[in-house]
Design an enzyme around this catalytic site. Structure first.
Site, PDB file in Angstrom:
ATOM      1  N   SER A 160       4.037   0.257  -1.759  1.00 53.80           N
ATOM      2  CA  SER A 160       2.238  -0.637  -0.499  1.00 53.80           C
ATOM      3  C   SER A 160       3.515  -0.758   1.013  1.00 53.80           C
ATOM      4  O   SER A 160       4.303  -1.077   0.669  1.00 53.80           O
ATOM      5  CB  SER A 160       2.637  -1.707  -1.182  1.00 53.80           C
ATOM      6  OG  SER A 160       1.403  -2.851  -1.091  1.00 53.80           O
ATOM      7  N   TYR A 173       5.461  -9.840  -5.183  1.00 53.73           N
ATOM      8  CA  TYR A 173       4.974  -8.461  -4.981  1.00 53.73           C
ATOM      9  C   TYR A 173       5.920  -7.402  -3.848  1.00 53.73           C
ATOM     10  O   TYR A 173       5.382  -6.554  -4.620  1.00 53.73           O
ATOM     11  CB  TYR A 173       3.211  -8.820  -4.619  1.00 53.73           C
ATOM     12  CG  TYR A 173       2.583  -7.154  -4.510  1.00 53.73           C
ATOM     13  CD1 TYR A 173       2.339  -6.541  -5.788  1.00 53.73           C
ATOM     14  CD2 TYR A 173       2.458  -6.798  -3.644  1.00 53.73           C
ATOM     15  CE1 TYR A 173       1.291  -5.672  -6.148  1.00 53.73           C
ATOM     16  CE2 TYR A 173       1.808  -5.831  -3.122  1.00 53.73           C
ATOM     17  CZ  TYR A 173       1.462  -4.972  -4.619  1.00 53.73           C
ATOM     18  OH  TYR A 173       0.502  -3.803  -4.196  1.00 53.73           O
TER      19      TYR A 173
END
Length: 269
Positions: A160, A173
């Site tokens: 990501s 995250y």
């Protein structure tokens, strides 16, 4: 295509064909919206065998029905828990043993969570780290060993852009994706010359059930568009795929900013 034709002798029959197209895929995180889109895109080509690995509550049955309707001739489910690392050699090994040959191991498994939820429950934060990083390290190492033994194949790891520089509003995250991104790059380097390669995918905001209710970030995209970029990357032999590609430019700059400026730039309303 990078692996076409060279491994036509492989023992299974699901091996990449002379055009280099994927014919069989194992998805770790079988309920994933992006995983569904990737499989549908591969089925438009020559992929006919799909193994969805995940938890029963992840909605894999719906994905399986969709993929059968799309043209897959064999779609099977396997129970795989990212956090149960001791089971990974058997669960993943059994897939390779049963299906004879796996061309692609696609790894979209992950927990998004919110920074507020992680701070309110540090145990949840640790679980997310295990799912997003620890469990995928274990699983990818097992898969890499099996692919190396069969002499060909690709692992596609979903990183990501959040992992390229962690923001204060999602640093738990982001840190898991940072670790996974570095791991996947190192694994790819380790596998050079074995016939096995690793492709790292760095999406931005993707409209999925995981992001439902969140405010989209700039350059947001869809599972189908990510799937198309992954399919293109497989054909080209790409090592890194940005989704959408334009994100590589701002993040080149973001990684160089002094921290004080990054804190200001990365604030979201």
């Amino acid at each position: 295509a990078p692996e076409g034709g060279r491994h036509a002798h492989s023992r299974g029959g699901h091996v990449r064909d002379a055009l280099g197209e994927v014919q069989s895929v194992l998805v770790l995180g079988g309920g994933s919206d992006i995983g569904r889109a990737v499989c549908r895109r591969l089925i438009q080509g020559r992929c006919r065998t799909v193994v969805l690995a995940g938890r029963p509550e992840d909605g894999m049955e719906d994905v399986a029905e969709d993929l059968r309707a799309a043209g897959a001739t064999r779609v099977e489910l396997r129970h795989w828990e990212a956090t149960d690392t001791a089971s990974h050699p058997k669960v993943i090994g059994d897939v390779f043993d049963e299906f004879g040959d796996i061309d692609l191991v696609y790894v979209p498994a992950g927990i998004l969570g919110s920074q507020e939820a992680f701070e309110a429950d540090p145990t949840f934060a640790a679980t997310a780290a295990m799912v997003n990083y620890g469990g995928l390290v274990s699983s990818c190492l097992v898969a890499a060993d099996r692919l190396r033994r069969q002499g060909h194949g690709t692992i596609v790891v979903m990183s990501s852009v959040a992992g390229l520089r962690a923001r204060k509003d999602n640093f738990v995250y982001g840190s898991t994706k940072a670790g996974l991104d570095a791991f996947a790059q190192g694994l790819g380097d380790r596998l050079v010359g074995t016939g096995v390669r690793v492709m790292v995918v760095r999406p931005g905001f993707v409209h999925t059930k995981m992001t439902e209710g969140m405010s989209p970030a700039p350059f947001s995209t869809t599972p189908d568009k990510v799937a198309e970029l992954i399919a293109e990357g497989l054909v080209k032999g790409s090592e890194v795929v940005w989704a959408p590609p334009v994100l590589k430019y701002p993040f080149f700059v973001f990684r160089l900013l002094p921290r004080a400026i990054w804190r200001k730039v990365s604030e979201r309303g």
